[in-house]
Scaffold this motif. Sequence first.
Motif, PDB file in Angstrom:
ATOM      1  N   LEU A   1      53.107  -0.779 -22.089  1.00 43.18           N
ATOM      2  CA  LEU A   1      53.275  -1.776 -23.154  1.00 43.18           C
ATOM      3  C   LEU A   1      51.951  -2.422 -23.542  1.00 43.18           C
ATOM      4  CD1 LEU A   1      56.600  -3.488 -22.020  1.00 43.18           C
ATOM      5  CD2 LEU A   1      56.278  -2.024 -24.011  1.00 43.18           C
ATOM      6  N   ILE A   2      51.164  -2.843 -22.540  1.00 38.34           N
ATOM      7  CA  ILE A   2      49.915  -3.528 -22.859  1.00 38.34           C
ATOM      8  C   ILE A   2      48.853  -2.546 -23.362  1.00 38.34           C
ATOM      9  CG2 ILE A   2      50.368  -5.370 -21.216  1.00 38.34           C
ATOM     10  CD1 ILE A   2      48.479  -4.078 -19.262  1.00 38.34           C
ATOM     11  N   THR A   3      49.042  -1.260 -23.140  1.00 41.97           N
ATOM     12  CA  THR A   3      48.131  -0.254 -23.680  1.00 41.97           C
ATOM     13  C   THR A   3      48.532   0.145 -25.091  1.00 41.97           C
ATOM     14  OG1 THR A   3      47.733   0.624 -21.448  1.00 41.97           O
ATOM     15  CG2 THR A   3      47.087   2.014 -23.309  1.00 41.97           C
ATOM     16  N   ALA A   4      49.818   0.322 -25.316  1.00 41.56           N
ATOM     17  CA  ALA A   4      50.293   0.785 -26.627  1.00 41.56           C
ATOM     18  C   ALA A   4      50.205  -0.302 -27.692  1.00 41.56           C
ATOM     19  CB  ALA A   4      51.731   1.281 -26.499  1.00 41.56           C
ATOM     20  N   PHE A   5      50.343  -1.561 -27.291  1.00 41.67           N
ATOM     21  CA  PHE A   5      50.359  -2.647 -28.288  1.00 41.67           C
ATOM     22  C   PHE A   5      49.063  -2.714 -29.088  1.00 41.67           C
ATOM     23  CE2 PHE A   5      49.738  -7.215 -29.317  1.00 41.67           C
ATOM     24  CZ  PHE A   5      50.725  -7.320 -30.282  1.00 41.67           C
ATOM     25  N   PRO A   6      47.885  -2.811 -28.467  1.00 44.38           N
ATOM     26  CA  PRO A   6      46.666  -2.844 -29.289  1.00 44.38           C
ATOM     27  C   PRO A   6      46.379  -1.527 -30.001  1.00 44.38           C
ATOM     28  CG  PRO A   6      46.099  -2.754 -26.961  1.00 44.38           C
ATOM     29  CD  PRO A   6      47.583  -2.968 -27.030  1.00 44.38           C
ATOM     30  N   LEU A   7      46.742  -0.413 -29.369  1.00 51.63           N
ATOM     31  CA  LEU A   7      46.460   0.886 -29.984  1.00 51.63           C
ATOM     32  C   LEU A   7      47.381   1.181 -31.165  1.00 51.63           C
ATOM     33  CD1 LEU A   7      45.820   3.127 -26.837  1.00 51.63           C
ATOM     34  CD2 LEU A   7      44.145   2.089 -28.370  1.00 51.63           C
ATOM     35  N   SER A   8      48.432   0.378 -31.339  1.00 51.66           N
ATOM     36  CA  SER A   8      49.333   0.556 -32.483  1.00 51.66           C
ATOM     37  C   SER A   8      48.816  -0.141 -33.745  1.00 51.66           C
ATOM     38  CB  SER A   8      50.727   0.033 -32.147  1.00 51.66           C
ATOM     39  OG  SER A   8      50.698  -1.368 -31.942  1.00 51.66           O
TER      40      SER A   8
ATOM     41  N   ASN B   1      53.928   8.652 -22.582  1.00 48.26           N
ATOM     42  CA  ASN B   1      54.739   7.459 -22.849  1.00 48.26           C
ATOM     43  C   ASN B   1      53.993   6.479 -23.755  1.00 48.26           C
ATOM     44  OD1 ASN B   1      56.752   8.511 -21.248  1.00 48.26           O
ATOM     45  ND2 ASN B   1      56.358   7.173 -19.504  1.00 48.26           N
ATOM     46  N   VAL B   2      52.676   6.384 -23.570  1.00 47.78           N
ATOM     47  CA  VAL B   2      51.881   5.506 -24.420  1.00 47.78           C
ATOM     48  C   VAL B   2      51.936   5.965 -25.871  1.00 47.78           C
ATOM     49  CG1 VAL B   2      49.524   4.755 -24.945  1.00 47.78           C
ATOM     50  CG2 VAL B   2      50.329   4.746 -22.588  1.00 47.78           C
ATOM     51  N   ILE B   3      51.824   7.260 -26.095  1.00 50.50           N
ATOM     52  CA  ILE B   3      51.868   7.803 -27.458  1.00 50.50           C
ATOM     53  C   ILE B   3      53.230   7.538 -28.098  1.00 50.50           C
ATOM     54  CG2 ILE B   3      51.786   9.926 -28.816  1.00 50.50           C
ATOM     55  CD1 ILE B   3      49.711  10.987 -26.833  1.00 50.50           C
ATOM     56  N   LEU B   4      54.293   7.745 -27.334  1.00 56.15           N
ATOM     57  CA  LEU B   4      55.632   7.471 -27.864  1.00 56.15           C
ATOM     58  C   LEU B   4      55.804   5.997 -28.196  1.00 56.15           C
ATOM     59  CD1 LEU B   4      57.889   9.661 -25.513  1.00 56.15           C
ATOM     60  CD2 LEU B   4      57.141  10.170 -27.846  1.00 56.15           C
ATOM     61  N   MET B   5      55.300   5.106 -27.338  1.00 55.20           N
ATOM     62  CA  MET B   5      55.439   3.679 -27.578  1.00 55.20           C
ATOM     63  C   MET B   5      54.576   3.231 -28.753  1.00 55.20           C
ATOM     64  SD  MET B   5      57.137   1.050 -26.698  1.00 55.20           S
ATOM     65  CE  MET B   5      57.868   1.586 -25.145  1.00 55.20           C
ATOM     66  N   ILE B   6      53.394   3.837 -28.921  1.00 54.82           N
ATOM     67  CA  ILE B   6      52.553   3.525 -30.079  1.00 54.82           C
ATOM     68  C   ILE B   6      53.292   3.832 -31.372  1.00 54.82           C
ATOM     69  CG2 ILE B   6      50.499   4.265 -31.350  1.00 54.82           C
ATOM     70  CD1 ILE B   6      49.077   4.583 -28.698  1.00 54.82           C
ATOM     71  N   ASN B   7      53.889   5.008 -31.445  1.00 55.61           N
ATOM     72  CA  ASN B   7      54.637   5.392 -32.649  1.00 55.61           C
ATOM     73  C   ASN B   7      55.812   4.465 -32.885  1.00 55.61           C
ATOM     74  OD1 ASN B   7      52.923   7.574 -33.170  1.00 55.61           O
ATOM     75  ND2 ASN B   7      54.101   8.950 -31.879  1.00 55.61           N
ATOM     76  N   PHE B   8      56.452   4.002 -31.806  1.00 52.73           N
ATOM     77  CA  PHE B   8      57.576   3.086 -31.964  1.00 52.73           C
ATOM     78  C   PHE B   8      57.094   1.734 -32.486  1.00 52.73           C
ATOM     79  CE2 PHE B   8      60.764   0.035 -30.663  1.00 52.73           C
ATOM     80  CZ  PHE B   8      61.942   0.701 -30.923  1.00 52.73           C
ATOM     81  N   PHE B   9      56.022   1.211 -31.913  1.00 54.70           N
ATOM     82  CA  PHE B   9      55.474  -0.072 -32.365  1.00 54.70           C
ATOM     83  C   PHE B   9      55.047  -0.015 -33.821  1.00 54.70           C
ATOM     84  CE2 PHE B   9      54.060  -1.693 -27.920  1.00 54.70           C
ATOM     85  CZ  PHE B   9      55.363  -2.130 -27.687  1.00 54.70           C
TER      86      PHE B   9
END
Length: 292
Positions: free
Chosen positions: A93-100, A155-163
């Motif tokens: 979560l804390i990785t995907a949030f800024p990268l989104s 999982n980070v890539i999937l969460m980035i796309n979701f965000f």
Amino acid sequence: MYYKTSGYRIFSLANYVFLGILSLLCVLPIIHILAVSFSSTAPASSNLVSFWPVGFTTDAYEKTFGNSNFINSLLISVKRTVLATIIGMVIVLITAFPLSKEDINFKGRSMYIWFLVFTILFSGGLIPSYILIQKLGLMDTIWALILPGALSVWNVILMINFFRGLPKELEEAAYLDGAGHFKTLILVYVPLSLPAIATLSLFTMVFQWNSWFDGMIYMSDIKNYPLASLLQTIIVQQDLSKINVDPAMLENVSQRTVRAAQIFIGALPILLVYPFLQRFFVKGLVIGAVKE
């Protein structure tokens, strides 16, 4: 209406029949394993058990739960799965949030993403990973099983796309109300991302529960084996010398029934957790939120 036509009804019937057969093919192996685990020695050893126990007995489960190494491995797997899922999802979560964010809002975003993608294509290898774990003093500890895979790039890539699919107005409204980045993530993004979090958590739990190779290379003592590593030792390698098996036990209980009981017990936690996460898969992603 189209759903009242005969063609639609025939298609629906064929679809239900196909899905029913497919579901049955998935359930039957589990039923067979359960039937073998409750069967007596002679029928199980003679392959006479199909989908119903022959000579019903609970001796296999009594011997399994009476095995200290099996219980200890089960507890280690539970602890590993819970800790790895919590730690992994927090890091995701804390990785995907800024990268989104867009490149204009986060300079160097593309460089970080390519750095993460590079780790999918190339790795240091098994020997360097083993030396690293050894030098860090993590051998024979549960952290050797958790930390190497704590950050799942997939999982980070999937969460980035979701965000990136969530309405930007929600984030802007949170910033106008005085919320910072962490508060926006916790109070806005996380509640809206429960379906994705539940799905990725299930993927993480299944991976951690079934992972056996790392336990065998990072643990030198059988008492530190997770359940998957222990089952691989006694079922695939058929090595019973490490699990405190009383020779008198093997005279009264078939090895096949004991292995079936252990397989079923090993699969049971994931089978119990899945229905509770199933409801998140079919929920709307941003129910009640502003849509673009």
